[in-house]
Write an enzyme that holds these catalytic residues in place. Structure first.
Site, PDB file in Angstrom:
ATOM      1  N   GLU A  51     -38.700 -26.063 -33.916  1.00 38.03           N
ATOM      2  CA  GLU A  51     -37.281 -26.394 -34.094  1.00 38.03           C
ATOM      3  C   GLU A  51     -37.065 -27.618 -34.983  1.00 38.03           C
ATOM      4  OE1 GLU A  51     -35.592 -26.511 -30.160  1.00 38.03           O
ATOM      5  OE2 GLU A  51     -35.815 -24.350 -29.883  1.00 38.03           O
ATOM      6  N   GLU A  67     -38.228 -17.662 -29.306  1.00 40.60           N
ATOM      7  CA  GLU A  67     -37.928 -18.384 -28.063  1.00 40.60           C
ATOM      8  C   GLU A  67     -36.539 -17.969 -27.634  1.00 40.60           C
ATOM      9  OE1 GLU A  67     -38.812 -22.626 -27.657  1.00 40.60           O
ATOM     10  OE2 GLU A  67     -36.950 -22.851 -26.521  1.00 40.60           O
TER      11      GLU A  67
END
Length: 790
Positions: free
Chosen positions: A181, A265
């Site tokens: 991320e 995810e």
């Protein structure tokens, strides 16, 4: 179609609510053709993440047989979730959501392949399912990498050394990512591909970019060399962050790359309450976005209830000392796909879609096996308003033999309704019909070998005091039992300064490359949240100038600000300065007492202790009391070790001994699972005002008195009351009447039981957020039914 339906034999299936239709249905039926000749993408699997971070920590400390039981439920084919993919964190000595995982290389060149528990967990997963795909991904990293720049040659070398560690454990890693991320750097990914190929890891596939959106796929179309370096494009929370997962698109550019697309995810939901979203997302990720991999965050919440995200995953395992665990409905929803398919199967596009073309009715996906005969169709009816009849036609060379049906009722709390085997169906003329009920997931398959584990958990229990650890029984590099690192890395090392045996050493020598926005200093926690009045003591040795800390009554912190922890700290420096401090989740540090003693120095052992009894805190150095303070902020919680940033220090001979004090009959009542107070909504004093949990603030609406008549009163004249005896009846306040609905048994185990109902005072859904309702519910030993009176 009418001739086939007429030929069907009436069959009534079990209470799992699957019925075979035998006549014209009351509403229009949905026709589904399972066509083996249909095109479709290759299925990569469904699984979950261990890491991001520390969420699997306590699993390795579980006793047998419970530890193996949990592992079987997660990984063993034909038993539970039967995970097909496991992504693990490449530890970076820094907090990455629910704790910190240790790096295999704290300092440049010093590789240790036996640190942490992820190697062990991957070995356990592979032992149960040799076909499971393993994925490695970094959240944070030691600060020496690139002098703080992750996108550097250092990080590539670092990942290569991690792959070498995997090899030393007999593990083949299938996929490797970049930086979780934190965007992407196309040059870095191209260099990583080249390095993998030149170092003998050409079989390791690269996933990019494990971030939100499909920007990496856009870039791949502009930069073919980058596109060639990447094998899988993975995006996070493709259905929306913690959403209902009703719509899960990718992008046109992502699909145009021709590469596999993953929801790399997803989830972040409660192990039970997230089941509905999970059921939608697994199917709809393919229908809407042609995603062939789905990875839930996380695998398991093997952490104590004060750690962020303590009930997320497929299961919870918060108490290795009692052996207690619970398998969530999420696990059984996952099993409805994983036990009926396998990576390498192929989706059938023309045999996948929405029931009657309407998302609200539910979705279905069909996949065929590489033998081109077996197939499975996964149907979810989460939002359907009623029963629906599905008329199946099987064609394209697929088997027209016996069809097996399994179902999970995601709305049911009865384990018998999860992954329930129901009656087989014998197709006639290549067709059969099935009536499906709302709120369920169905697996309709020609395969066999599915099953459901029968292991059960023991009851919950507290970690008893006294508690101690000399740390001498562990091998170097491991983590001491129950110690949960929240920042930095505390691991077993040979004791220094002339002491024999093993000690706990804080190993992180520099600020890390952080993943969280909070810049926490190293600390680690241990113990039971119900520990209240005790003395924590330990021998401590500073290796370099700075400070070390003992923590007491430690509990909750914010996952993006792990430096902001509710608790008390006894801090000592090498120069002899000491202080007793309080901190909270807002980072409001308060100095309760401070002073100076003779310099402790470095390379010398000293004994530190802090006693917490009622509102009194007493700190000692080498057996001499140096200061006292009075404070009422924190009434119970764990112990811990801490250091300043980059300070290497050693700890030995941990001891936690109980004290017998009491803080009186009037005060706060805190939830053990939430560390929030029993609170009257809006500070209302009106009859009928509901009770909830809320941040403890000392308000009159949070101060309760246990009377001689077994009433819990607030404001002096209002009683804690429930207007019924059924599960879910919400607690409120009412003028005291003396009735049994206002009488409570406050038990030594932390439960508060209604005299009239026999049910426990309970935080709805095991929630921990401000405003979560308080109700009565069947006593089950959960942390949401344990209360601490202050």
């Amino acid at each position: 179609m009418s001739r086939r339906l007429t030929a069907l034999v009436t069959m009534t299936l079990t209470a799992a609510a699957v019925l075979v239709a035998v006549a014209s249905p009351a509403r229009a039926a949905t026709a589904i053709t399972v066509n083996g000749s249909s095109g479709g993408r290759v299925f990569d699997g469904v699984g979950a993440v261990s890491g991001g971070g520390g969420n699997s920590r306590l699993l390795i400390d579980y006793p047998e047989p419970q530890r193996s039981d949990i592992l079987d439920y997660l990984f063993k084919p034909g038993y539970g979730a039967a995970m097909q993919i496991m992504k693990v964190e490449i530890g970076g000595d820094t907090n990455s959501t629910s704790g910190a995982e240790p790096s295999h290389q704290h300092t440049r060149g010093a590789v240790n392949c036996d640190r942490g528990y992820e190697w062990w967990l991957m070995e356990q997963a592979r032992a149960r399912n040799p076909a499971i795909s393993l994925v490695g991904l970094a959240w944070g990293a030691p600060g020496w990498i690139g002098n703080g720049n992750f996108w550097s040659t250092d990080s590539i070398d670092y990942l290569l050394s991690w792959l070498g560690c995997a090899t030393s454990h007999g593990l083949t890693i299938n996929y490797l990512g970049g930086w979780n991320e934190k965007g992407y750097n196309t040059t870095w990914y191209k260099n990583l591909r080249s390095a993998l190929d030149s170092r003998g890891y050409s079989g390791v596939k690269i996933v990019a970019s494990d971030d939100f959106g499909w920007g990496a796929a856009d870039e791949a179309l502009r930069d073919p060399a980058f596109g060639n370096a990447v094998s899988v494009f993975g995006s996070h929370y493709v259905c929306g962050y913690r959403s209902a997962q009703s719509s899960c698109p990718s992008s046109g550019n992502a699909q145009a790359t021709g590469k596999p697309l993953w929801a790399s995810e997803n989830g972040s939901d409660d192990y039970n309450a997230g089941a509905q979203a999970l059921a939608r997302g697994i199917n709809r990720g393919y229908i809407d976005g042609r995603m062939t991999g789905y990875i839930n965050w996380p695998v398991i919440a093997a952490i104590t209830p004060n750690i962020p995200w303590a009930t997320t995953g497929l299961a919870v395992a918060p108490q290795p000392w009692s052996g207690y665990y619970a398998i969530g409905r999420n696990a059984w929803v996952m099993a409805q796909t994983t036990q009926f398919t396998a990576p390498g199967w192929r989706y059938l596009d023309s045999s996948s879609g929405y029931l009657e073309g309407n998302r609200n009715n539910g979705s279905y996906v069909s996949l065929k096996s590489p033998n081109n005969r077996d197939y499975s169709t996964i149907v979810e009816t989460i939002d359907a308003g009623g029963a629906q009849t599905l008329n199946f036609t099987v064609t394209g060379g697929l088997s027209t033999g016996t069809v097996h049906v399994w179902s999970t009722d995601v709305r049911s709390t009865n384990p018998a309704d999860h992954l329930a085997k129901v009656a087989d169906i014998t197709p006639t003329g290549g067709g059969f019909s099935l009536t499906v009920q709302p709120g369920r997931v169905y697996s309709i398959t020609t395969t066999t070998g599915q099953g459901k584990g029968s292991a059960t958990s023991p009851a919950q229990g507290t970690l008893k005091l006294p508690y101690g650890d000399t740390f001498d029984s562990y091998p170097t590099g491991r983590e001491a039992t129950y110690l949960m690192d929240q920042q930095g890395s505390f691991e077993i090392a040979g004791c220094g300064a002339g002491r024999t045996g093993q000690c706990v050493r804080q190993m992180s020598e520099q600020a890390p490359i952080y993943w969280t926005s909070g810049r926490a200093e190293p600390y680690t926690l241990l113990g039971d949240l119900t520990w209240r009045n005790y003395t924590v003591s330990s021998d401590v040795m500073l290796e370099r100038s700075g400070y070390a800390q003992l923590l007491a009554r430690a509990n909750t912190y914010n996952h993006q600000g792990p430096q902001n922890l509710n608790g008390y700290y006894f801090r000592v420096t090498d120069a002899g300065a000491w202080s007793i401090l309080s901190n909270n989740t807002s980072g409001q540090w308060r100095t309760l007492a401070s002073g100076t003693v003779a310099a402790l120095g470095t390379g010398r052992w000293h004994s530190l202790s802090v006693a917490v009894e009622g509102s009194t805190l007493t700190a000692s150095i080498d057996g001499t009391v140096v200061g006292r303070a009075t404070d009422t902020a924190w009434v119970a919680g764990q112990v811990g070790y801490g250091t300043g940033q980059g300070v290497t220090a050693q700890f030995d001979n941990l001891s936690v001994t109980p004290l017998g004090g009491s803080s009186g009959p009037t005060g706060e009542i805190r939830g053990a699972g939430s560390n929030r107070c029993l609170d009257v909504n809006g500070q209302s004093q009106s009859d009928g005002a509901v009770v909830q949990i809320w941040d403890c603030n000392g308000g009159a609406n949070q101060r309760w008195t246990l009377t001689s008549g077994n009433q819990l009163t607030v404001y002096g004249n209002k009683c804690l009351d429930v207007p019924g005896t059924a599960n879910g009846t919400r607690a409120r306040i009412l003028g005291c009447t003396g009735g049994t609905g206002q009488q409570w048994r406050v038990n030594a185990d932390g439960t508060i039981v209604g005299v009239a109902s026999g049910l426990c005072l309970d935080v709805n859904g095991a929630g921990t957020a401000n405003g979560t309702a308080v109700q009565i519910w069947t006593c089950n030993g959960g942390a949401n039914q344990s209360w601490i009176r202050g």
